[in-house]
Motif scaffolding. Structure first.
Motif, PDB file in Angstrom:
ATOM      1  N   ASN A 217      34.678  25.431  43.621  1.00  0.00           N
ATOM      2  CA  ASN A 217      33.814  26.600  43.843  1.00  0.00           C
ATOM      3  C   ASN A 217      34.580  27.903  43.650  1.00  0.00           C
ATOM      4  O   ASN A 217      34.067  28.859  43.050  1.00  0.00           O
ATOM      5  N   SER A 218      35.817  27.942  44.152  1.00  0.00           N
ATOM      6  CA  SER A 218      36.629  29.152  43.981  1.00  0.00           C
ATOM      7  C   SER A 218      36.987  29.367  42.520  1.00  0.00           C
ATOM      8  O   SER A 218      37.022  30.500  42.038  1.00  0.00           O
ATOM      9  N   THR A 219      37.247  28.269  41.808  1.00  0.00           N
ATOM     10  CA  THR A 219      37.560  28.370  40.381  1.00  0.00           C
ATOM     11  C   THR A 219      36.376  28.933  39.605  1.00  0.00           C
ATOM     12  O   THR A 219      36.531  29.841  38.770  1.00  0.00           O
ATOM     13  N   ILE A 220      35.191  28.407  39.880  1.00  0.00           N
ATOM     14  CA  ILE A 220      33.980  28.895  39.212  1.00  0.00           C
ATOM     15  C   ILE A 220      33.746  30.372  39.545  1.00  0.00           C
ATOM     16  O   ILE A 220      33.385  31.184  38.675  1.00  0.00           O
ATOM     17  N   ASN A 221      33.971  30.733  40.795  1.00  0.00           N
ATOM     18  CA  ASN A 221      33.789  32.127  41.212  1.00  0.00           C
ATOM     19  C   ASN A 221      34.754  33.041  40.454  1.00  0.00           C
ATOM     20  O   ASN A 221      34.387  34.156  40.053  1.00  0.00           O
ATOM     21  N   ASN A 222      35.986  32.565  40.214  1.00  0.00           N
ATOM     22  CA  ASN A 222      36.961  33.376  39.460  1.00  0.00           C
ATOM     23  C   ASN A 222      36.492  33.634  38.029  1.00  0.00           C
ATOM     24  O   ASN A 222      36.720  34.708  37.474  1.00  0.00           O
ATOM     25  N   ILE A 223      35.842  32.634  37.430  1.00  0.00           N
ATOM     26  CA  ILE A 223      35.355  32.798  36.049  1.00  0.00           C
ATOM     27  C   ILE A 223      34.182  33.773  36.009  1.00  0.00           C
ATOM     28  O   ILE A 223      34.111  34.655  35.145  1.00  0.00           O
ATOM     29  N   LEU A 224      33.256  33.623  36.946  1.00  0.00           N
ATOM     30  CA  LEU A 224      32.059  34.465  36.947  1.00  0.00           C
ATOM     31  C   LEU A 224      32.385  35.914  37.289  1.00  0.00           C
ATOM     32  O   LEU A 224      31.646  36.821  36.912  1.00  0.00           O
ATOM     33  N   ASN A 225      33.498  36.143  38.026  1.00  0.00           N
ATOM     34  CA  ASN A 225      33.904  37.501  38.398  1.00  0.00           C
ATOM     35  C   ASN A 225      35.190  37.899  37.672  1.00  0.00           C
ATOM     36  O   ASN A 225      36.003  38.651  38.197  1.00  0.00           O
ATOM     37  N   PHE A 226      35.319  37.393  36.475  1.00  0.00           N
ATOM     38  CA  PHE A 226      36.516  37.591  35.661  1.00  0.00           C
ATOM     39  C   PHE A 226      36.696  39.060  35.301  1.00  0.00           C
ATOM     40  O   PHE A 226      35.805  39.692  34.736  1.00  0.00           O
ATOM     41  N   ASP A 227      37.877  39.620  35.655  1.00  0.00           N
ATOM     42  CA  ASP A 227      38.222  41.003  35.298  1.00  0.00           C
ATOM     43  C   ASP A 227      39.023  40.971  33.998  1.00  0.00           C
ATOM     44  O   ASP A 227      40.225  40.739  33.994  1.00  0.00           O
ATOM     45  N   TYR A 228      38.328  41.213  32.900  1.00  0.00           N
ATOM     46  CA  TYR A 228      38.934  41.109  31.570  1.00  0.00           C
ATOM     47  C   TYR A 228      40.092  42.094  31.409  1.00  0.00           C
ATOM     48  O   TYR A 228      41.166  41.733  30.930  1.00  0.00           O
ATOM     49  N   ASP A 229      39.888  43.349  31.828  1.00  0.00           N
ATOM     50  CA  ASP A 229      40.925  44.370  31.649  1.00  0.00           C
ATOM     51  C   ASP A 229      42.188  44.009  32.422  1.00  0.00           C
ATOM     52  O   ASP A 229      43.313  44.215  31.936  1.00  0.00           O
ATOM     53  N   GLU A 230      42.017  43.466  33.631  1.00  0.00           N
ATOM     54  CA  GLU A 230      43.185  43.080  34.437  1.00  0.00           C
ATOM     55  C   GLU A 230      43.942  41.926  33.776  1.00  0.00           C
ATOM     56  O   GLU A 230      45.171  41.908  33.751  1.00  0.00           O
ATOM     57  N   ALA A 231      43.187  40.966  33.218  1.00  0.00           N
ATOM     58  CA  ALA A 231      43.823  39.829  32.554  1.00  0.00           C
ATOM     59  C   ALA A 231      44.592  40.274  31.319  1.00  0.00           C
ATOM     60  O   ALA A 231      45.716  39.816  31.070  1.00  0.00           O
ATOM     61  N   ILE A 232      43.995  41.171  30.543  1.00  0.00           N
ATOM     62  CA  ILE A 232      44.642  41.642  29.319  1.00  0.00           C
ATOM     63  C   ILE A 232      45.906  42.441  29.651  1.00  0.00           C
ATOM     64  O   ILE A 232      46.904  42.393  28.923  1.00  0.00           O
ATOM     65  N   ALA A 233      45.873  43.156  30.784  1.00  0.00           N
ATOM     66  CA  ALA A 233      47.037  43.945  31.175  1.00  0.00           C
ATOM     67  C   ALA A 233      48.252  43.048  31.422  1.00  0.00           C
ATOM     68  O   ALA A 233      49.401  43.478  31.251  1.00  0.00           O
TER      69      ALA A 233
END
Length: 534
Positions: A217-233
């Motif tokens: 559930n936490s994994t799915i929540n991370n995908i649905l609330n994915f912060d693209y800019d933070e990941a790219i940084a």
């Protein structure tokens, strides 16, 4: 159904080893008798399946792979139906999955880029044939020692536009690598595979998975609330080509993502025509032809040498040595009890396989037959006293090969109870994911004796987390480098756990584990903090 070593299935597959098994299916390493080479055999027992979609997926995997002839995709060799079993045979690609390579972290940057090229060449070919994989993850990517890559396991794949058994909007796949549209049950296409490949290669290059958490559930929540800019940084300091690729693969909006694997290949400056299956096949054929001539010349040379030295090796008047050609010589081997005393586990090589005999008659044991003296002058062959028998009802979860008194009898789940001679017996349960388990039991005549085992409760589990990472050695056995996706299975007792990081040093701790326990071993090299939770 599970087959034993050396058993022949479907009149053409000689089993070498069981790789995976559940109540409905099994996967084996086998020899294809007619092709004369190792293969991977996947079987499905349709009598045990109530869900028709599982059978359709199995058929579809064979059909889809049969149409994908590509050097970076596992090849299907055969598919068929034998009695109540469906089977698929695949090429045997001697390799490890990418997860194992990621854990060891031995690839150079150039190796990783090369793997990137191979994966996207395979995806471009599959997508060009309207096939969407839907389960791209490290466990489904195979890599050999020459850094050659192949995609496997097309069990969840589908063809764009087909009349799918379950809706293609169904949520299937592995959560930590799913695209947002896949998690939400939306219509998916090749761009979803590209997102999954982006997550995979972010992990390969950085050592971290973007979404994985302690539970689904936490994994799915991370995908649905994915912060693209933070990941790219997190990858801005990486080389430009890698930054551009990952940024184009990981966008949560499929319309803003790369639209084709070809986009990645162009950035990597890969000419798709140079890597076409037909061209690669022609190059391989040239190399194969050269190998054939070398083999022929070597054989001629070897044959000539053998003819020359034969008279010296085997003279006609060579005397027969004592004991030669004596077929009645018995080679002694350690009993199960002896092996228990010295603490060694019993290997398949040390256990004599008597599957056919043991499945057709009771297992005779040494202490169950009384020897009756013969009168003087009578035949010296001993007579047997009357022997009683009892039944054994045996259950083992998840599954195991069953050895009784050193003889391989069958594997669980057993179709029928076992008929055994009354008396004491030794049981060995073998499952490649667990240590060997040995137990003693007694059979009483004319009774049904029941034994039930759960391997998870017979052993203990060590969950290891190390920051930033470490090589794990338990009792002198190396288990690889963290992060681990599953705990280490151990016997009950005291153990020595050693964690090694070349930059930070090493840490050693002695622990004690008990049956059924899961122990969490946590160590931080940076703060030198250690904790053990049960």
């Amino acid at each position: 159904m599970i087959a034993s070593e050396s058993q022949i299935l479907f009149d053409k597959f000689k089993i070498i080893e069981c790789l995976k098994k559940d109540d409905q299916s099994a996967v084996y390493l086998a020899n294809h008798i007619y092709l004369g080479k190792k293969i991977i055999l996947k079987i499905l027992d349709r009598d045990r399946i109530d869900d028709d979609s599982i059978i359709e997926r199995f058929k579809r995997e064979a059909k889809l792979l049969a149409g994908l002839d590509h050097p970076h995709i596992i090849e299907v060799l055969d598919f068929g139906l034998y009695e109540n079993y469906f089977y698929i045979s695949f090429e045997y690609f001697e390799s490890e999955n990418l997860r194992q390579h990621i854990n060891r972290n031995t690839f150079t940057y150039e190796h990783k880029l090369d793997l990137l090229k191979q994966l996207f060449l395979a995806l471009y070919f599959a997508h060009s044939n309207n096939i969407i994989h839907r389960d791209i993850k490290p466990e489904n990517i195979l890599v050999n020692n020459e850094c050659e890559l192949k995609i496997g396991d097309f069990g969840l794949a589908y063809t764009r536009g087909e009349n799918f058994v379950t809706s293609k909007a169904s949520v299937v796949g592995t959560p930590a690598y799913m695209s947002p549209e896949q998690i939400q049950g939306g219509t998916i296409d090749e761009r979803s595979d590209l997102f999954s490949a982006g997550v995979l290669f972010f992990e390969l290059f950085t050592g971290n998975n973007l979404f994985i958490a302690d539970d689904i559930n936490s994994t799915i929540n991370n995908i649905l609330n994915f912060d693209y800019d933070e990941a790219i940084a997190k990858i801005e300091n990486e080389r430009q080509e890698l930054f551009t690729i990952l940024a184009g693969l990981l966008h949560p909006d499929p319309d803003k993502r790369f639209q084709s694997a070809k986009d990645v290949l162009e950035i990597l400056q890969v000419d798709i025509e140079d890597y076409s299956p037909a061209k690669i096949k022609n190059e391989n054929d040239k190399h194969s032809a050269g190998k054939v001539w070398i083999t022929v010349i070597s054989f001629v040379f070897l044959f000539s040498a053998v003819i020359f030295i034969w008279p010296y090796l085997f003279p006609k008047d060579k005397p027969e040595l004592p004991g030669e050609n004596n077929e009645n010589i018995t080679v002694p081997k350690k009993s199960i009890a002896e092996q228990e005393e010295v603490g060694s586990s019993i290997t398949d090589r040390e256990i004599e396989s008597t599957v056919e005999e043991s499945s057709q008659k009771p297992v005779e044991t040494g202490n169950s037959e009384a020897q009756i003296p013969n009168p003087p002058g009578e035949n010296t062959t001993p007579l047997s006293a009357e022997i009683s028998h009892g039944m054994l009802a045996l259950q083992c979860s998840p599954w195991a090969y069953v050895y009784i008194d050193s003889a391989l009898v069958d594997s669980t789940p057993l179709k029928n109870d076992l008929e055994l001679v009354s008396g004491n017996h030794t049981l060995l349960l073998k499952n490649p994911s667990y240590p060997d388990f040995v137990d003693k039991f007694e059979i009483k005549g004319d009774k049904t004796n029941s034994l039930e085992y759960n391997l998870d409760s017979l052993f203990c589990f060590l969950s290891v987390k190390v920051h930033p990472w470490g090589k794990i050695i338990v009792d002198g056995i190396e288990y690889g480098e963290t992060p681990f996706t599953s705990p280490i299975v151990l016997r009950e007792g005291k153990h020595e756990v050693k964690v090694i990081n070349p930059q930070s040093g090493e840490f050693t701790e002695r622990i004690e584990t008990f049956r059924g326990d899961t122990v969490k071993f946590v160590y931080n090299f940076l703060s030198d903090k250690y904790s053990l939770e049960k």
